[in-house]
Design an enzyme around this catalytic site. Structure first.
Site, PDB file in Angstrom:
ATOM      1  N   ALA A  27      12.799  17.744 -17.133  1.00 34.19           N
ATOM      2  CA  ALA A  27      11.613  17.214 -16.994  1.00 34.19           C
ATOM      3  C   ALA A  27      10.590  18.113 -18.089  1.00 34.19           C
ATOM      4  CB  ALA A  27      10.891  17.553 -15.663  1.00 34.19           C
ATOM      5  N   ASN A  32      17.563  22.835 -12.240  1.00 37.72           N
ATOM      6  CA  ASN A  32      16.226  23.307 -12.354  1.00 37.72           C
ATOM      7  C   ASN A  32      15.268  22.461 -11.963  1.00 37.72           C
ATOM      8  OD1 ASN A  32      13.973  24.550 -13.726  1.00 37.72           O
ATOM      9  ND2 ASN A  32      14.874  24.434 -15.884  1.00 37.72           N
ATOM     10  N   ASP A  33      15.138  21.183 -12.188  1.00 40.02           N
ATOM     11  CA  ASP A  33      13.959  20.408 -11.673  1.00 40.02           C
ATOM     12  C   ASP A  33      14.122  19.961 -10.379  1.00 40.02           C
ATOM     13  OD1 ASP A  33      13.062  20.373 -14.382  1.00 40.02           O
ATOM     14  OD2 ASP A  33      14.122  18.360 -14.777  1.00 40.02           O
ATOM     15  N   VAL A  34      15.145  20.003  -9.784  1.00 39.40           N
ATOM     16  CA  VAL A  34      15.201  19.558  -8.179  1.00 39.40           C
ATOM     17  C   VAL A  34      14.896  20.991  -7.502  1.00 39.40           C
ATOM     18  CG1 VAL A  34      16.891  17.862  -8.596  1.00 39.40           C
ATOM     19  CG2 VAL A  34      17.641  20.470  -8.239  1.00 39.40           C
TER      20      VAL A  34
END
Lengths: 107, 462
Positions: free
Chosen positions: B430, B389-391
């Site tokens: 995050a 997700n965050d990456v």
């Protein structure tokens, strides 16, 4: 005691300096793929602190008291760190041996 | 005996050096690790040899005790290390690191309490600092362990203040103990020092945001290295200094590299805002989402030539690595190229995802790093984001107010089509919204990673 090679603080500083340079140059060459095993391997090495506990336990005339018990616990916990760290590293690194794994997947 | 011992120390040093060097080669790394083990055993035996010959009246009972402790510790360590799955490696590393810290703290404590042995100011300073660092590393690593396992997610208001206060008190205590030692209050003050070191460790670790956890582990690892160095100076052991410096160097380099990969700095990690202001509503509020199904994805796959999978921790949690490998075999048989693009901090630690994919038998050549992966993505027809997700959060590139702004991401939007496999719309580590989900070429597949790949595979085989 005369014939031992003991270290002076200056020797210590030289060791630190040289090892830092050697260490950095070695570790820089480790590819990112291996960073997790590297971290766990170096974590295991830091358990070498048990040498200190060993030295404490081997002091002459040391009896059975609170100090011995604390040192002993220190050595025990430190050796968990060392052994566990190496076993974990080994488990991870084993995965990078390609040939062995291929056979498991011959569907 | 002394000569044998010193030769042993030399051999152990050489063994450590060679082992570390070989650890850099993926194919021989197992042997490198083996050399490190040999070095460790030789170092311990040699130290005992040296020690037993310089000290008269040595107690053999204690030697038995030491070997007993080492064997018991090895058995426990082995049990713990095999009790965790490979997905939980980062937790395990921080747990063991905590053990190392505790051991160092206890050994330093014994030295501090032994008035007769503390002769000069340097030694007592070293011992007090190692008590402080040891217990700090212990509690901080333990909190990191809990946080990584998702067992500890408390946000403490004024965390930073508590952290600074406990640090200042600890440092003051060290100074008082050093310069105004008083036999009556000595024990009490040492006890206080331990308490405040532990407290500082808790706040120190708790202040680090979830996404920065790998950096914290690396720093803590470096700290145990520093601890080993200073203890090595106290015990006059060259091998301890040497290995401590190695560990410290690893900690420093990995920390710097990770900070680079996440576009953050050490200062930001510790002083940055820990509370994510975004409420969970806002983080999951999406307007336009296109949903797809495994059947449609399978149909899409038959029409393309180049496919990329961006794996994340979700993939590891779902234990879908082996299915990925099956999917890869299936696609390759259909003459479709499948590559994996791994973000440097995918998973929970750098290289963590690589270990998991290697475990499933996916070869190096098919795993691309961020730079090569982003180049490759511009010629990719279909990109599957599985459990990440965050990456892949485009806010890192477009939204300067975002907490992850500036972090390099996998540019999945370059691909002609992106399918995000995710169980729900819950935010990543995050805790923020991901605009990629609303991108014109993006489609959502709300299925568990394992089930999704399994169903796609079934469709493809029909």
């Amino acid at each position: 005691m005369e014939n031992t090679f003991s270290l002076t603080p200056i020797d210590g500083i030289y060791i630190i300096l040289l090892c830092t340079l050697v260490g950095i140059s070695i570790i820089k060459n480790v590819p990112a793929v291996l960073h997790t095993p590297l971290m766990s391997g170096s974590n295991a090495i830091s358990g070498i602190i048990i040498i200190g506990g060993t030295i404490q336990l081997m002091q002459p005339g040391i009896g059975f008291n609170l100090m011995t018990v604390i040192s002993a616990i220190g050595v025990l916990i430190g050796s968990i760190n060392v052994a566990g760290g190496f076993f974990v590293t080994h488990r991870m690194l084993k995965m990078f041996k390609p040939k062995k794994i291929k056979n498991d997947f011959n569907r | 005996m002394i000569l044998t011992g010193n030769i042993g120390i030399f051999a152990a040093t050489a063994s450590f050096l060679m082992g570390m060097m070989i650890m850099g080669n993926p194919k021989k790394a197992v042997f490198g690790n083996f050399l490190l083990v040999v070095g460790m055993i030789v170092a311990i035996v040699s130290t005992i040899l040296i020690q037993s010959s310089i000290e008269n009246g040595m107690q053999w009972n204690n030697l038995l005790l030491i070997f007993g402790l080492l064997i018991v510790g090895t058995v426990i360590g082995k049990k713990i290390s095999f009790g965790f799955q490979l997905t939980k490696m980062p937790e395990l590393v921080s747990l063991f690191n905590g053990f190392g810290g505790l051991a160092a703290g206890l050994i330093g404590l014994v030295g501090t309490l032994n008035f007769s042995l503390v002769s000069d100011a340097l030694s007592s300073a070293i011992l007090l600092v190692s008590v402080f660092l040891g217990f700090l590393t212990f509690s901080a690593s333990f909190i990191a362990f809990l946080k990584l396992g998702g067992k500890f997610k408390k946000y403490i208001p004024h965390n930073g203040t508590y952290s600074v206060v406990s640090l200042v008190i600890s440092v003051l205590l060290i100074f008082v103990l050093l310069f105004y030692p008083n036999i009556n209050t000595y024990m009490l003050l040492v006890g206080l020092l331990i308490t405040f070191s532990l407290i500082h460790g808790v706040f120190f670790a708790n202040g680090v945001g979830g996404g920065d956890m790998p950096i914290l582990i690396s720093i803590l690892n470096g700290l145990t290295g520093v601890l080993t160095v200073i203890s090595g100076i106290y015990f006059e052991s060259a091998i301890m200094i040497l290995s401590g410096v190695f560990v410290g160097a690893t900690g420093i380099i990995l920390t710097v590299q990770m900070c680079g990969a996440m576009n953050t700095s050490i200062l930001k990690v510790f002083l940055g805002p820990t509370a994510k202001a975004v409420s969970s509503d806002e983080a999951t509020n999406y307007e336009v989402l296109r949903e797809t199904s495994p059947v449609k994805v399978a149909a899409d796959l038959t029409l393309v030539k180049k496919v990329v999978i961006v794996p994340g921790f979700g993939l590891a949690v779902a234990k879908a690595q082996k299915l990925c490998r099956e999917l890869k075999d299936e696609l390759n048989a259909m003459d479709i190229e499948l590559k994996f693009v791994i973000h440097p901090v995918a998973g929970r630690m750098p290289g963590h995802m690589n270990v998991l994919l290697a475990e499933a038998g996916i070869e190096y050549a098919d795993i691309l790093d961020l730079d090569k992966g982003n180049d490759y993505l511009s010629e990719t027809d279909l990109c599957l984001v599985i459990g990440a997700n965050d990456v892949v959060n485009t806010a890192a590139e477009n939204d300067s107010d975002s907490s992850i702004h500036g972090m390099p991401i996998v540019q999945t939007y370059k691909s002609k089509k992106v399918v995000i496999v995710k169980r729900s719309l819950s935010p990543g580590y995050a805790g923020i919204k991901n605009p990629l989900f609303e991108h014109a070429t993006a489609e959502m597949l709300f299925v568990d990673a394992k089930e999704a790949i399994d169903r796609i595979l079934t469709e493809l085989k029909m």
